[in-house]
Write an enzyme that holds these catalytic residues in place. Sequence first.
Site, PDB file in Angstrom:
ATOM      1  N   TYR A  56      -1.026  23.065 -19.443  1.00 24.67           N
ATOM      2  CA  TYR A  56      -2.167  22.162 -19.474  1.00 24.67           C
ATOM      3  C   TYR A  56      -3.404  22.823 -18.859  1.00 24.67           C
ATOM      4  CZ  TYR A  56       1.583  18.715 -20.183  1.00 24.67           C
ATOM      5  OH  TYR A  56       2.679  18.027 -20.639  1.00 24.67           O
ATOM      6  N   HIS A 140       9.911  23.145 -20.945  1.00 24.29           N
ATOM      7  CA  HIS A 140       8.791  22.643 -21.734  1.00 24.29           C
ATOM      8  C   HIS A 140       8.867  23.123 -23.181  1.00 24.29           C
ATOM      9  CE1 HIS A 140       4.181  21.669 -21.532  1.00 24.29           C
ATOM     10  NE2 HIS A 140       4.857  20.837 -22.308  1.00 24.29           N
TER      11      HIS A 140
END
Length: 339
Positions: A56, A140
């Site tokens: 992110y 992830h």
Amino acid sequence: MHRRTIHRTRIELTELGFGASVIGNLYRTTTAADSAAALDAAWDAGIRYFDTAPHYGLGLSEQRLGATLRTRPRDEYVVSSKVGRLLVPNEEPRGVDSEGFVVRDDLRRQWDFSRDGVLRSIEETLERTGLDRLDIVYLHDPDDHWRQAADEAMPALAELRDQGVIGAIGAGMNQSAMLARFLRETAADVVMLAGRYTLLDQSALDDVLPAAQESGKSVVAVGVFNSGLLSRQWPEEGMKYDYQDAPAELVARARAIAEVCEAHGTTLPAAAIAFPLAHPRVVNVTLGMRTAEQVTRNAQLHGSTVPGALWDDLRVRGLLRDGTPTPDHVPGPAAERSP
């Protein structure tokens, strides 16, 4: 705010969580001041679960989250981050990140689900956040890396959990089939399920939710607005569904659900938040929130009452799949507002 415990662990999550992808400048710039204000508003609303990742904003989300949370009592909140994408120097920068974040691309992501990659990723996350520990660590998006993720990354996380370094471990993905495998075949405690158990998509009832039930493990639901289509009281053409422009038939279906919600004295986004929390294995709904105003709105939506009759009406009209849990499956204060 009511809390639920990740099954087989001591980690307690508030029912509503703060998703920190957007404060990493997802799609557009968010100022440091707005990010801090959103995090402060989340704290004031009673939110105590915060999720981030190196991906992110190429570390920006982790930096901003840590800068605010470092001022709070560490035992009062839960933080999760992710492994699988290491941040390494970018030898050919073009100025702006190419994966949706408005940040400089001096770094790039490098897939790595090896044991060494996991340990390095956690160490670098702790450096960026300035925190002393992570409570939950997810793999992830290991979609194309099952073997290394299952054989190397998950055992490395399990070792850290068993040593007490991490409280819970799992995986986060946009698909549910592989998450079911992680629950059944690995040491995962919890999975982060994106967009597959919502008012418009209950496909997780076919795999990950039964797997969680059978294994006695837990699910964190994210993407419950399906990229935006369920985020407003009245959906419109041009809104997003799973990161793309929503097809006309899905817009029409969302509006039909919205009409039933209005008839029962509630709204589409309030129902979208309440829906996943009815399932006995869902312990949290986490939403991406960019501003203090968004936080306040979402907290109010979560706290509103969604009548139980709504869910029966949606099933009768064919707008909600048969087999979704009913209110009496959920103990405690959440039962009244869950489907």
